[in-house]
Design a protein around this motif. Sequence first.
Motif: not given
Length: 594
Positions: A17-43
């Motif tokens: 929980r401690l380590l994962m809390s930092y994943v969502f600490a900067d939620r906008p940054l994580f969402i951007k990274a996730l969107l980039l993963v999805v688009i890059a995967t699609g391509l």
Amino acid sequence: MTELNSNESVDSSGSFRLLMSYVFADRPLFIKALLLVVIATGLDVLGPILGKVFIDRFIMPDDYPLWPIVGIISAFIITTVLGTFLQYQQTLKFINIALKAVLDIRKRVFSHVLKLPMAFFDKARTGQLVSRITNDTESIKDIYVQFLANVLSNVILLIGILTAMAILNIQLMLIALLLLPIVGGLIFIYQHFSGKIVAKSRQLRSDINATISESIAGMSVIQATNQQQPKLAQFNEINQGYYQTRLQTIKIASFLLRPAINLLSIIILVGVVWVFGRQVVEGVAQIGVLYAYLNYLGRFTEPLAEITQRFSLYQQAMVAGDRVYKLLQEPALVQFPNHGAAIEHGKLTVRDLSFGYHQDQYVLKKININIQSGDFYAIVGHTGSGKSTLLSLLLNFYQPQHGKIFIDDHLLPSFDHDTLRNGIGFIAQEPFILSSTIYENIDMGRSLGQQAVEQAAREAHLDEVIQQMPDGYQTQLGEGGLRLSTGQRQQLIIARALAGSPKILLLDEATANVDSETEQVVQKALNRLRGKVTMIVVAHRLSTISHADNILVLDKGELVEQGNHRELMRLKSGVYRSMYELQRQERKLAQLQA
């Protein structure tokens, strides 16, 4: 075994929980990274489909219209280049998350260590603490960069590939799907066999750091007692153990992870080529579908192999996370609600104080003391009588099992940390010198100002020495204050204590390791403070405290005598008198031998 060496169970869910809390600490940054993963995967997934279209539309019919071919090739190039660029961007985003997490965890851990009670440091080894704050926090970075980013992108890629396979041929997609439970089983087996080995490996790595740290710190003693070979043997044993555990983890990973996945993928590939290839020959299936499927199958096994490979890093990072989490769970100093008052007078009261480092072995027993503001008290006694322990309790380093300590009629723990450290000055027997300037060693980050620092140096009779140095107060002292003599280092510590204008000054055998000339300088500095500051001095040389207002004599943890020098010397069978006369005889003998 110290606490840091113990193999107590750690709540892995807490560290997770401690380590994962930092994943969502900067939620906008994580969402951007996730969107980039999805688009890059699609391509990325589009590539084989474009290849299938090219084969079935142009190569198989032997028809090559210019502009459609240009369009297909252009689309392939654009998707490849754009997909690569987006993968680069997503990597940067996850690295940003990782570095922020490590920065905050390391700061959080060190901040927590600074608040731990002295009882913790009595058992901890310096090298192991350093390893947790540096190596373990650095290993945690792999959770975000090497594992989380990799697994997320590969899971999304697997979903994309399975979707594309289903569009091409549902039967072939089901064949590829069989790999997933097999891979899950391999990961489970790997974690089962490697978990304890990885934990032991990290513990041995901490032991290596601790052994090196201790050896360097005590190098003069090691060489003087000819202990180089035993120390080297100890280090080699730990180092060999670390090598063996690392070798075991590599062997397990090499057998269960990538090679096993590669073997499975080859078996499936042979079966698909045999069955589906016959369908192509018989004209039942399109060769473009076979090409796309084989391309996807190659890409399908690669993410699976990557995911399993990353579980080795995940295992190590989680063990590091558990170790860091365990350190964060160490209880900090207990703070009572602050009453808001400062230490104004320096009156000290000790009531029925009993304390032991172990519950059943008391070092101090039923101590009662009343010290008025401005008094000069001395504490004497044989080695092990509890003198330094009493000072540690007055500094709130430990909490007594029984009894209470009051300052200005307020409970000692009721003062907050800053108030307590500003109101009480402490001069230890072994001076702690920062590898910095003289000014910074006296100021100690308190922003006292040049005038206050110089005044403190003058009161410690050190200003003249400093003025003779090339850079004055900005002179760099080096590690451990090597540019100063032993006596000057002690004077520097006195200046540091006086600079904060404390109301209470505690000295723990401050003149034990200095020559007679420096001792006289220290005594002059302390005499000037008499009546202005409450002074409590632990002394070995009784001649240095004969003028104290009151002398407390401890014997086996009990306060057996108290009074001024004359009063105690009247006690014919007193402990103080026997100690004083013994030291006087030693001085006379030393003079005769000289």
